[in-house]
Enzyme design. Structure first.
Site, mmCIF file in Angstrom:
data_model
loop_
_atom_site.group_PDB
_atom_site.id
_atom_site.type_symbol
_atom_site.label_atom_id
_atom_site.label_comp_id
_atom_site.label_asym_id
_atom_site.label_seq_id
_atom_site.Cartn_x
_atom_site.Cartn_y
_atom_site.Cartn_z
ATOM 1 N N SER A 249 0.821 -1.209 0.000
ATOM 2 C CA SER A 249 0.000 0.000 0.000
ATOM 3 C C SER A 249 0.858 1.264 0.000
ATOM 4 O O SER A 249 1.713 1.404 -0.854
ATOM 5 C CB SER A 249 -0.949 -0.070 1.188
ATOM 6 O OG SER A 249 -2.072 0.695 0.921
ATOM 7 N N HIS A 391 -7.545 -5.822 -0.072
ATOM 8 C CA HIS A 391 -6.309 -5.038 0.071
ATOM 9 C C HIS A 391 -5.574 -5.497 1.326
ATOM 10 O O HIS A 391 -5.992 -5.189 2.451
ATOM 11 C CB HIS A 391 -6.758 -3.571 0.219
ATOM 12 C CG HIS A 391 -5.669 -2.579 0.368
ATOM 13 N ND1 HIS A 391 -4.915 -2.135 -0.687
ATOM 14 C CD2 HIS A 391 -5.222 -1.898 1.463
ATOM 15 C CE1 HIS A 391 -4.052 -1.228 -0.262
ATOM 16 N NE2 HIS A 391 -4.215 -1.071 1.035
HETATM 17 C C1 GTR Z 1 -5.415 4.474 1.541
HETATM 18 C C2 GTR Z 1 -4.833 5.300 0.451
HETATM 19 C C3 GTR Z 1 -4.043 4.426 -0.467
HETATM 20 C C4 GTR Z 1 -3.168 3.422 0.265
HETATM 21 C C5 GTR Z 1 -3.732 2.966 1.590
HETATM 22 C C6 GTR Z 1 -2.758 2.370 2.587
HETATM 23 O O1 GTR Z 1 -6.247 5.159 2.361
HETATM 24 O O2 GTR Z 1 -5.873 5.925 -0.224
HETATM 25 O O3 GTR Z 1 -3.295 5.212 -1.357
HETATM 26 O O4 GTR Z 1 -1.897 3.870 0.409
HETATM 27 O O5 GTR Z 1 -4.337 3.976 2.278
HETATM 28 O O6 GTR Z 1 -1.590 2.725 2.632
HETATM 29 O O7 GTR Z 1 -3.195 1.552 3.380
#
Ligand code: GTR
Length: 410
Positions: A249, A391
């Site tokens: 992420s 995710h």
């Molecule tokens: C989210 C963000 C993403 C990603 C994620 C993370 O809120 O929109 O770009 O980086 O966080 O790092 O868990």
């Protein structure tokens, strides 16, 4: 005529349907091999000496900001070490890596090194979100100190032990002969916007005024990864020439930038890095430049926000961040339900970077049909998979990363 045909082909491919959703507007990607003055790069030498520096300058001045040089006084202290981790599978080492003489700025690196080894081993290095203690159920892992916690976001609640353990398949990694090293990213730069008073910005910048090209937090975390590599260079049990940098992420974006800025990293892995990581910005699918700059302005240099809603005016796109890893191996992982990170756009970055790998005489991914879920692809020094699900990082992802690393780091 040739140009028109190429344009038509790109437009057609950009709007055709794929197994993983992600339809988007037509766009044309900048050619990584076209210099700003219009010349086309034809040799590796031109890439290394001219085009790559030009692109690095673009990423530095327009996106991540300019990172400083090495730490003023890097030194380390082993806080704890034991050969008994995970029932004797590994040696655990917890090291305080300080960036300055006074030790006002430091991170705590948690390392596991397989005990069964004949010489220095290759390693995975990545920052973690919730603290070293949250990456495992190993009760000996130190909790963050009060001193450190005082630098984190006000009201920060310390996550429970092992609350992110599913993301760190230590047992699997160690059994496959790799060391693994991690630190909490807040140690380097607490992830909240306080005008860059906290973290290593303060150490490295002092009272210098900031401008549009000043480094943001992603650059700071990537800088921290490089400092860990400086340390690993002194660690006999690990081969610092065989270190894979990895991140998930926002830390996946970070791993890519670390791989670009520090070519000592032998292999680069981004997991669900999405917008401003592996995903093509021009697709404007899921998270956009505007959205990310609104929510997380401190991650980037302030020039970046000018491209919000105007992605087609960006002189670069994210496939060129992947290209910056060339000729080293690069792996991009996505998750099918992680549409916010645009799995299709993440895959297309690999396709877009292939011409640069070709320049080095290496194959790359060229098939524009996005692979099915859990049908990993490895071509030349590029790897990719889309895990089914959310995710996150799971054992499935690590199995792919380890098998990819086996080809190049063993
Ligand atoms: C989210 C963000 C993403 C990603 C994620 C993370 O809120 O929109 O770009 O980086 O966080 O790092 O868990």
């Amino acid at each position: 005529m040739r140009h028109t045909l190429r344009l038509l082909a790109i437009v057609f491919l950009a709007i055709s349907p794929f197994p993983v959703s992600g339809q988007t507007n037509p766009y044309e990607l900048p050619d990584p091999l076209r210099m700003e003055d219009g010349r086309i790069v034809r040799t590796r030498r031109q890439w290394v000496n001219e085009r790559r520096p030009e692109l690095m300058e673009m990423f530095r001045s327009q996106m991540f900001g300019r990172e400083p040089g090495p730490a003023p006084d890097l030194h380390s202290e082993v806080l704890e070490e034991s050969r008994d981790a995970f029932g004797g599978l590994a040696t655990r080492k917890q090291v305080k890596i300080s960036f300055d003489k006074e030790e006002n700025y430091y991170l705590i690196l948690l390392m596991y090194i397989p005990n069964q080894r004949k010489g220095p081993v290759p390693a995975f290095l990545g920052a973690n979100f919730k603290g070293n203690h949250a990456t495992t159920d190993d009760p000996e892992v130190l909790m963050p100190s009060e001193e450190k916690l005082a630098t984190y976001q006000p009201g920060y609640v310390v996550p429970e032990r092992n609350s992110n353990g599913h993301r760190w398949s230590y047992d699997y990694i160690l059994r496959h002969g790799y060391a693994v090293a991690t630190f909490c990213y807040h140690d380097v730069d607490p992830d909240f916007h306080d005008g860059f008073r906290n973290g290593v910005h303060q150490l490295m910048d002092g009272d210098n005024p900031r401008d549009g090209e000043s480094w943001g937090s992603i650059a700071a975390w990537a800088w921290g990864l490089s400092r860990c590599l400086d340390y690993l260079d002194t660690e006999n049990a690990v081969d610092s020439k065989r270190v894979a940098v990895i991140g998930h992420s926002r830390l996946g974006k970070t791993a890519l930038w670390a791989g670009a800025t520090d070519q000592r990293f032998a292999l680069v892995i981004s997991n669900d890095s999405g917008c401003s990581g592996a995903a093509i910005a021009r697709r404007k699918y899921g998270e956009t430049v505007e959205a990310i700059c609104r929510s997380f302005p401190h991650w980037f240099c302030s020039n970046y926000s000018a491209y919000g809603g105007k992605e087609e005016t960006m002189p670069w796109d994210q496939h060129e961040l992947i290209a910056m890893v060339a000729p080293r191996p690069v792996y991009v992982a996505s998750a099918s339900e992680d549409q916010w990170a645009d799995p299709v756009g993440e895959y297309y970055s690999l396709v877009g970077a292939t011409s640069v790998y070709n320049l080095f005489g290496l194959d790359g991914i060229t098939d524009r049909r996005v692979p099915e879920i859990e049908s990993p692809v490895v071509v030349g020094r590029m790897g990719h998979h889309i895990r089914g699900g959310e995710h996150n990082v799971y054992l499935y992802d690590w199995e792919r990363f380890v098998s990819f690393a086996d080809r190049f780091l063993k």
